[in-house]
Design a protein around this motif. Structure first.
Motif, short mmCIF file in Angstrom:
data_model
loop_
_atom_site.label_atom_id
_atom_site.label_comp_id
_atom_site.label_asym_id
_atom_site.label_seq_id
_atom_site.Cartn_x
_atom_site.Cartn_y
_atom_site.Cartn_z
N SER A 15 -9.23 64.41 35.92
CA SER A 15 -8.79 65.13 37.11
C SER A 15 -9.77 64.94 38.26
N GLU A 17 -19.85 76.18 44.01
CA GLU A 17 -18.44 75.80 44.08
C GLU A 17 -18.11 75.27 45.47
N ARG A 19 -13.75 73.97 35.36
CA ARG A 19 -12.85 75.08 35.07
C ARG A 19 -11.40 74.62 34.95
N SER A 20 -10.93 73.81 35.92
CA SER A 20 -9.53 73.39 35.88
C SER A 20 -9.34 72.21 36.82
N ALA A 21 -8.20 71.54 36.66
CA ALA A 21 -7.88 70.41 37.53
C ALA A 21 -7.69 70.89 38.97
N ALA A 22 -7.11 72.07 39.13
CA ALA A 22 -6.91 72.61 40.47
C ALA A 22 -8.25 72.88 41.15
N ALA A 23 -9.20 73.45 40.38
CA ALA A 23 -10.52 73.72 40.93
C ALA A 23 -11.21 72.42 41.33
#
Length: 501
Positions: free
Chosen positions: A92, A37, A58-62
Motif C-alpha cells: 500500500s 503521522e 496502521r492501514s492502507a488508508a493511513a
C-alpha cells in the motif's frame, strides 16, 4: 545541492532502491527523520524523509493520507527503515508513493539513519566546495574580461554563459543597451520600461519581476549614491549561492568601470573647460598647445560660439540638452542634438559658452534625431545666442556681441549676433573707407583681429609699430570712439568682416 542518485551511490547497500525501478536524479535539500503521522509542519520541501514506518503501518488508508501530505509539501523521496516495525515495505505504501511520484527507498536493518545524514552532508560540503572553486574560476575569468577594451560587453557575455541564460546592461543615461545572446534583444523594450520605473524610485539593491513568464533579477550599478546603470539577468536555472556571488562580482566590476569613466570624464571636462577659456579670451595658440599636450581632439579651424543663460542652481548638463529645443531666429541654423559631446565649454558671468565646430552646426538639421525615450528636457527660462562662423583666433573679438545678444534674447529663443544692421557701425566703416592717406580699413581690421596687440598687428600689416599707432590714433579721432571699448570693437569687427567680403 546533492542528487538522490549521488546519495544512493555514496551509500551503496545502506540505501536501497527497489529492484526494477529507475532511480531519479532529483535534488535534495536535506535529510529529515520523523515518526510523526504528519511531519510536514517541520519540513521545508525537498528533503529525503526517513521513518521506521510507524505512521504507515496502521492501514492502507493511513498510508495513502501520509504520502499525500508529503506530496503536497514537495517531498521528493521517502526512506523506510526496516527492522522492528517493518520487515518489508507494505504494498500500500509502495503504490501510494508511485501514484504520488515520490521515490521510495529502504534502509536495511541495522543501518543507522545517522549514516544517511552524514553521507548527505559530506556530499553537500563537497558540492559546495566544487561550486566555490567553479565560482572562483568564473570570477577570475570575468575580472580578466573587465580588462578588455570592450569590457562591458565581455563581462555581460561571460555572466550569461556562466548562468546558462541571458544578461543585459542598461545605462541609466541615454545610451545603447549591452546584452548577450542576440535573442535577448527582444527583452530590451520591456527592460527599459521597468528600469525607468526603478530609476525613478532611487537607489535600490535588487528587484525581481517577470518577462513573458520568465523570472528576471535586476541589480542597480551605483557609485557614490548615483545610479549609472542596471544589470538584468534571466538565469537559465535556479540560482545557487555561488551564482549570486558571481552576479555580485559582475556588479562590482561594472561599478568600477563606471567609476573609471566618471573620473576620466571629469578630468576631460576640466581640461576642455581650460582650453575653452583660453579660446574665449583670445589665447588661441596656448589653447592649441594645451589641447595637444593633454590629448584632446584637434581644435577646429572655424567655429561658432554658443552662449546659454545660466541661473543659480541650474545644471549645466540639463541646460545643454535643453538647448537643442531653442527656437532659432531667422537665418540661424538649428542647434545639433549632440551638444553634450562638446568638450570646449566654459561658464562665467551667468552664462555657459560652448565652442562648436562650424560644420557640426551647419549640419544640425540632419542630426536633430532625438531618442523618443529621452526627449530634450523643457527649460522655459533658457535663452541662447549663437555667433556667426569665425576662425578660432577671432572668437575673443565676437564675445562682446554674444554677451549682448544673450542679454537681449527672449526665453526659449536662439538669437544671432550679426543679423541686425547697425546704422552707426555702417557709418564708421564708411568714414574709415573714405580716408585716402592710408588704408584705415585694413589697419583697423588687423588691429581688432589681434585684439589690440601692437606687435602682432603691425607684423600682419607689414608696417612699423609706430606707423600702426599713428593710424589707429587717426581712426579713433575720425570716429570719435575708443577702439578698445568692447561695445565699439565687437560690432565694428563684425561689420568689417562683412565689408572685406
Amino acid at each position: 545541492m546533492v542528487s538522490l542518485t549521488e546519495l544512493s551511490a555514496a551509500l551503496g547497500s545502506q540505501l536501497v532502491f527497489p529492484s526494477g525501478k529507475q532511480l531519479t536524479n532529483r535534488q535534495l535539500t536535506g535529510v529529515h527523520v520523523s515518526e510523526l503521522e504528519d511531519p510536514t509542519p517541520y519540513l521545508e520541501g525537498g528533503e529525503l524523509l526517513l521513518t521506521t514506518g510507524m505512521p504507515v503501518v496502521r492501514s492502507a488508508a493511513a498510508a495513502a493520507e501520509y504520502v499525500t501530505r508529503l506530496r503536497h509539501k514537495g517531498i521528493p523521496a521517502l526512506g523506510i527503515g526496516l527492522g522492528p516495525w517493518l520487515e518489508e515495505v507494505p504494498s500500500s505504501v509502495a503504490e501510494a508513493c508511485a501514484a504520488a511520484g515520490i521515490d521510495l527507498l529502504t534502509v536495511p536493518d541495522g543501518v543507522p539513519f545517522q549514516s544517511v545524514s552524514r553521507a548527505f552532508w559530506r556530499l553537500s560540503a563537497r558540492s559546495s566546495q566544487a561550486d566555490l572553486m567553479g565560482s572562483l574560476g568564473t570570477q577570475t575569468a570575468l575580472a580578466q574580461a573587465a580588462m578588455r577594451p570592450d569590457a562591458t560587453a565581455a563581462v555581460v557575455r561571460g555572466l550569461a554563459q556562466a548562468l546558462g541564460g541571458w544578461a543585459a546592461y542598461l545605462p541609466a543615461d541615454p545610451g545603447p543597451a549591452t546584452y548577450w545572446p542576440e535573442s535577448a534583444e527582444a527583452y530590451i523594450p520591456t527592460l527599459r520600461t521597468e528600469t525607468l520605473r526603478l530609476n525613478r524610485a532611487g537607489t535600490h539593491s535588487a528587484a525581481t519581476f517577470e518577462i513573458h513568464g520568465q523570472p528576471v533579477v535586476e541589480y542597480s550599478i551605483a557609485v557614490s549614491g548615483r545610479i549609472h546603470g542596471f544589470l538584468a539577468v534571466g538565469p537559465g536555472r535556479t540560482l545557487t549561492a555561488a551564482d549570486r556571488q558571481v552576479i555580485l562580482t559582475v556588479c562590482t566590476l561594472l561599478a568600477l568601470k563606471a567609476r573609471q569613466r566618471e573620473v576620466v570624464s571629469g578630468a576631460t571636462s576640466t581640461l576642455g573647460a581650460a582650453v575653452a577659456k583660453l579660446v574665449l579670451h583670445g589665447h588661441t595658440e596656448a589653447a592649441r598647445i594645451l589641447a595637444e599636450d593633454v590629448g584632446l581632439q584637434d581644435l577646429p579651424r572655424r567655429v561658432r560660439v554658443l552662449g546659454l543663460s545660466v541661473r543659480a542652481g541650474d545644471n549645466a548638463e540639463l541646460l545643454i540638452r535643453a538647448a537643442s529645443s531653442l527656437s532659432p531666429d531667422a537665418g540661424l541654423p538649428p542647434l545639433p542634438a549632440n551638444l553634450a559631446s562638446c568638450l570646449l565649454r566654459h561658464e562665467e558671468e551667468a552664462a555657459l559658452y560652448l565652442v562648436l565646430p562650424e560644420e557640426g552646426v551647419s549640419q544640425a538639421g540632419q542630426d536633430r534625431i532625438q531618442d523618443v525615450n529621452d526627449p530634450a528636457p523643457a527649460h522655459p527660462q533658457l535663452a541662447g545666442a549663437l555667433s556667426e562662423p569665425v576662425s578660432l583666433g577671432e572668437v575673443a573679438a565676437v564675445m562682446p556681441a554674444i554677451r549682448r545678444a544673450l542679454r537681449q534674447a527672449r526665453p526659449g529663443s536662439l538669437a544671432g549676433t550679426g543679423s541686425a544692421p547697425n546704422p552707426q557701425v555702417s557709418e564708421w566703416v564708411e568714414t574709415l573707407a573714405a580716408y585716402r592717406r592710408a588704408d584705415l580699413i585694413a589697419t583697423v581690421t588687423e588691429y581688432l583681429r589681434h585684439r589690440g596687440h601692437w606687435e602682432n598687428a603691425s607684423r600682419g600689416l607689414g608696417v612699423h609699430r609706430n606707423s600702426l599707432r599713428h593710424r589707429i590714433s587717426i581712426a579713433c579721432s575720425l570716429l570719435g570712439v575708443d577702439l578698445d571699448d568692447p561695445d565699439v570693437f565687437a560690432p565694428l569687427w563684425l561689420e568689417l568682416r562683412h565689408y572685406e567680403r
